[in-house]
Design an enzyme around this catalytic site. Sequence first.
Site: not given
Ligand code: LLP
Length: 417
Positions: A316, A342, A273, A371
């Site tokens: 973050y 603001c 994923e 994101y």
């Molecule tokens: N699968 C599940 C169940 C997830 O919750 C997530 C991300 C992914 C896959 C994908 O993860 P990735 O490969 O993108 O790391 N907003 C935050 C990141 C939040 C991630 C949430 N879940 C940021 O901007 O760093």
Amino acid sequence: MNHFQYKGNELFAEDVALKDIAAQVGTPFYAYSHATLTRHFTAFDGAFADVPHTICYSVKANSTQSVLKTFINLGGGVDIVSGGELYRALKAGVDPGKVVYSGVGKKDDEIEYALTTGILMFNVESEQELTRISEIARRTGKKAGIAIRVNPDVDPGTHPYITTGLKNAKFGITIDRAMEEYTRAATLPGIDVVGIDMHIGSQLTKVNPFVDSIEKLKIMIARLRGQGIDLKYFDCGGGLGIQYNEEEPPVPADYGKEIVNATKDLGMHLVFEPGRNLVGNAGILVSKCLFTKARDDKNFIMIDAGMNDLARPALYDSFHGVQAVKKDQDGMIVADIVGPICESGDFLVKGREVPMFRQGDLVAFMSAGAYGFAMSSSYNSRPRVAEVMVKGDRFEVVRERETIEDLIKGEKMATFL
Ligand code: LLP
């Protein structure tokens, strides 16, 4: 190859000068490189070429239809966390048989929608959810394929807000409870037990936490087989990090080697994923410098993009590289680059050395494909920005800039006013 490069003094996305996009589309805008998206997917997919696998792109990272379609065209499925994401992915042409559905809060109507669509599996995150899915499946005369999302209690070594696989996190079911739930799931009428799932966090820069988690799940799989519960799919989740600044995450090929090595004796179909890894470095945010101001000990560069357009620095404290779209600044300056919102948290850069931008200069924020737009909002009644996809020497607007009229779409004036 980096597809966001200077040609002379001008920053390009592939073969298109970003200033030309700005002239036509206005600012701010997100720009995605089709060649980069394609390369990232192909590299990830290629890392598992020798084993049965499906890459289920995590829609939440960037849910724009043209991005989804790019991966679907390459054979990708999707990881979704809502009915809305399922709708988007289906509209973009995804094969429902390549959809996995994660998330701790699935609603009845969303479960039913996914069942009607015929998705591959639900990644179940609680005991009550398992019961609910079974009930809805029975009512609708369907069988729900499920995996249990196991919380392996492994520290991914990433930002606390994006750590999901420690046992105090809301995600998944702990190993002991998961064993009991598998036994129960096997007896539930609406349920077809097909897999096991984990997702331990995001922006991981090491492979060990993945492998440690897999090892824990392997023990479970062996025990379940002993009980006659045979699982077909091993969903390893997402989380592989990218380089924003000085991080050195493993490349997909190295990550792949270790994962394949850890899972090779299981004879299972692997599911992944990835979100950030596929889209993060394939997109940038381009904004314009509105004003600058200097105080005794501080310099501010005010731009036309804010925390509502790119929330990651405010949320973050994330690092996004900054580049001048036209390299003609008179040197560098230590400054905060701030948006029009603001709030004091509305910064994209805090106290870093950046090009000495002047009024009207275009500023590019790198690694903003994941994101970025997906987490944007219209806070302060700022219409959400345009998105553009570049392929070779052409570009197309893949999402129109919102208008001020869009801002009140769906609102109804109370009749008693
Ligand atoms: N699968 C599940 C169940 C997830 O919750 C997530 C991300 C992914 C896959 C994908 O993860 P990735 O490969 O993108 O790391 N907003 C935050 C990141 C939040 C991630 C949430 N879940 C940021 O901007 O760093």
